[in-house]
Design an enzyme around this catalytic site. Structure first.
Site, short mmCIF file in Angstrom:
data_model
loop_
_atom_site.label_atom_id
_atom_site.label_comp_id
_atom_site.label_asym_id
_atom_site.label_seq_id
_atom_site.Cartn_x
_atom_site.Cartn_y
_atom_site.Cartn_z
CG ASP A 166 -2.11 -0.92 1.04
OD1 ASP A 166 -2.32 -1.41 -0.09
OD2 ASP A 166 -2.81 -1.18 2.04
CE1 TYR A 188 -2.34 1.47 -6.98
CE2 TYR A 188 -3.30 3.01 -5.42
CZ TYR A 188 -3.32 2.37 -6.63
OH TYR A 188 -4.35 2.62 -7.52
CE1 TYR A 189 1.24 9.49 0.03
CE2 TYR A 189 3.54 8.81 0.18
CZ TYR A 189 2.56 9.77 0.34
OH TYR A 189 2.91 11.02 0.78
CG PHE A 190 6.44 6.35 -2.64
CD1 PHE A 190 6.94 7.61 -2.38
CD2 PHE A 190 6.45 5.42 -1.61
CE1 PHE A 190 7.45 7.94 -1.13
CE2 PHE A 190 6.95 5.73 -0.36
CZ PHE A 190 7.46 7.00 -0.12
CE LYS A 229 1.72 12.36 -2.02
NZ LYS A 229 1.05 13.66 -1.77
#
Length: 229
Positions: free
Chosen positions: A125, A128-130, A133
């Site tokens: 997760d 996935y955040y990076f 972004k």
């Protein structure tokens, strides 16, 4: 200057709002709770009640109407994927569309270093955040807005040092949120710092000096009608 901040209740957003207000700027932003509206109103900062993850671009445009620049400092910090998508990816695209609808040309995004936490074995997760972004950055740079992307290194709540390193590529170490807000305040007041991706880290240069080095001189016209740096 009139600045609309999406993410004004976050730590960087609050610091930025205070610094801009103290400078004499008109500051407004988006909050999700009515008690936050009262807190900011007591500080002379106007807010609109809403959640960027569910608002339409037109609703955001109405909230930002009259602003000179939209600053997007909101972030999910790598939580559940549907939240990451709504805030870190789709929220930026929605806010950029709102800028068009509201006639706001300037848009500044506070993002992250691509190599942040690369030394760690991150959960899926957070990976996935990076990725989200980065998608937001790509989408913004493909727009015709007067955009600016700022990538701070690891954020701390330590007092600001007043000294930074900033440029197209910097080391990823750490930096105080206070110094990020100070640098961002100066960047917003320098329209010649435009359509750039800037990485921000602690460093040895006074903030004003470091930010001034990011100013791009206008291209000079040549006799043939072309331009040169």
């Amino acid at each position: 200057m009139d600045v609309f901040i999406i993410g004004i209740t976050g730590r960087i957003g609050r610091l930025l709002a205070g610094k801009l207000r103290d400078r004499g700027d008109t500051v407004s932003g988006l909050v999700r709770r009515s008690r936050d509206e009262a807190d900011f109103a007591a500080s002379g900062i106007r807010t609109s009640l809403g959640d960027v993850s569910v608002m339409t671009p037109q609703e955001l445009a109405t909230a930002a109407e009259g602003a000179d620049v939209i600053v997007y400092t909101a972030g999910s910090n790598g939580g559940a994927r549907h939240v990451t998508e709504a805030i870190d990816r789709d929220g930026v695209a929605k806010a950029a569309e709102a800028a068009h609808l509201a006639g706001v040309r300037r848009f500044t995004l506070v993002s992250v270093f691509p190599e942040a936490w690369r030394e760690r074995d991150l959960p899926e997760d957070e990976e996935y955040y990076f990725a989200a972004k980065k998608e937001a950055e790509v989408s913004l740079t493909h727009s015709d807005l007067d955009w600016l992307i700022l990538r701070p290194s690891l954020l701390t709540d330590e007092p600001g040092t007043g000294r930074i390193a900033i440029g197209p590529a910097e080391l990823h170490e750490q930096i105080s949120r206070h110094d990020v807000a100070t640098a961002l305040t100066l960047i917003l007041h320098e329209p010649r710092i435009s359509r750039q991706i800037l990485e921000l880290n602690e460093g040895g240069s006074p903030i004003e000096t470091a930010v001034a080095r990011c100013i791009r001189s206008p291209a000079r016209r040549t006799k043939s009608g072309g331009s040169e740096p």
